[in-house]
Scaffold this active site. Sequence first.
Site, mmCIF file in Angstrom:
data_model
loop_
_atom_site.group_PDB
_atom_site.id
_atom_site.type_symbol
_atom_site.label_atom_id
_atom_site.label_comp_id
_atom_site.label_asym_id
_atom_site.label_seq_id
_atom_site.Cartn_x
_atom_site.Cartn_y
_atom_site.Cartn_z
ATOM 1 C CG ASP A 88 -1.975 1.035 1.243
ATOM 2 O OD1 ASP A 88 -2.403 1.436 0.144
ATOM 3 O OD2 ASP A 88 -2.397 1.470 2.340
ATOM 4 C CG ASN A 236 -7.325 0.767 0.284
ATOM 5 O OD1 ASN A 236 -7.819 -0.056 -0.470
ATOM 6 N ND2 ASN A 236 -6.107 1.234 0.122
ATOM 7 C CB ALA A 238 -5.743 1.931 7.456
#
Length: 290
Positions: A88, A236, A238
């Site tokens: 990433d 995504n 996180a």
Amino acid sequence: MSLLKDSKLVNTKDMLLKAQREKYAVPAFNIHNLETAQVVVEAAAEMRSPVIIAGTPGTFSFAGRDYIQAIIETATRKYDIPIALHLDHHEKFEDIQASVELGTKSVMIDASHLPFEENIRIVKKVVDYSHAHGATVEAELGRLGGQEDDLVVDEKDSMFTDPKAAKEYVERTGVDSLAVAIGTAHGLYKAEPKLDFERLAEIQKLVDVPLVLHGASGISTEDVRKSIELGVCKVNIATELKIPFSNALRQYLVENQEANDPRKYMAPAKAAMREVVIEKIKMCKSENRY
């Protein structure tokens, strides 16, 4: 060479194209160590969801590329769902090369901070190398504000993706997926984000490859699913994983001040993170796809 000869690590090409056809997204969860990787893969296997395990340059620097590689390759031998290890927001060709040589099959080269032509030149170099080694490539056009690992972009420096430029960019670079800037940001949001769905719809009309939504932590399920309807095939996550993990860990240590056994204080942290992983898999509509 791959650390484990019987690794079943995959690239993201087939999983994202399947998601594109069937109108769901594959969740990409950022991990940092053995414990966080275990949480993500075990939950995905239970939910029968394909999964992308993502790591920033800082994560690989912290844990070691060979260690992370071995952890995820071990997971592929334990579970029969598609699992990709993904680089990433990598900016250095040498770092990408090091992981691809270890057996990584999915990379993101982030040259979004550079002028258009320079962005294309660097991405094309990574595409040519990665494709020759069976790896897929994601790149970004436009810039997300906020912070991702050591990458900090001020809101005034963030830029939305231009649809016509995106079409040219994909054609000239040969990337397998494209991360777009439509109003999301890395980290926590200071105010409710306003996503530019008209821009996303225009990009979808002009670009054939699967689209990627970065900065999904804090975005509503409704907005994520609308993005999926408009071509987003990878989401995504996180920050929303780190917060419950660290909160539960902190609470356990505060309540058990004599605790010194990682096997004990890691358990509630993993359990708290697991709840979010399951929630996000459902958000992406990726459960029971394999």
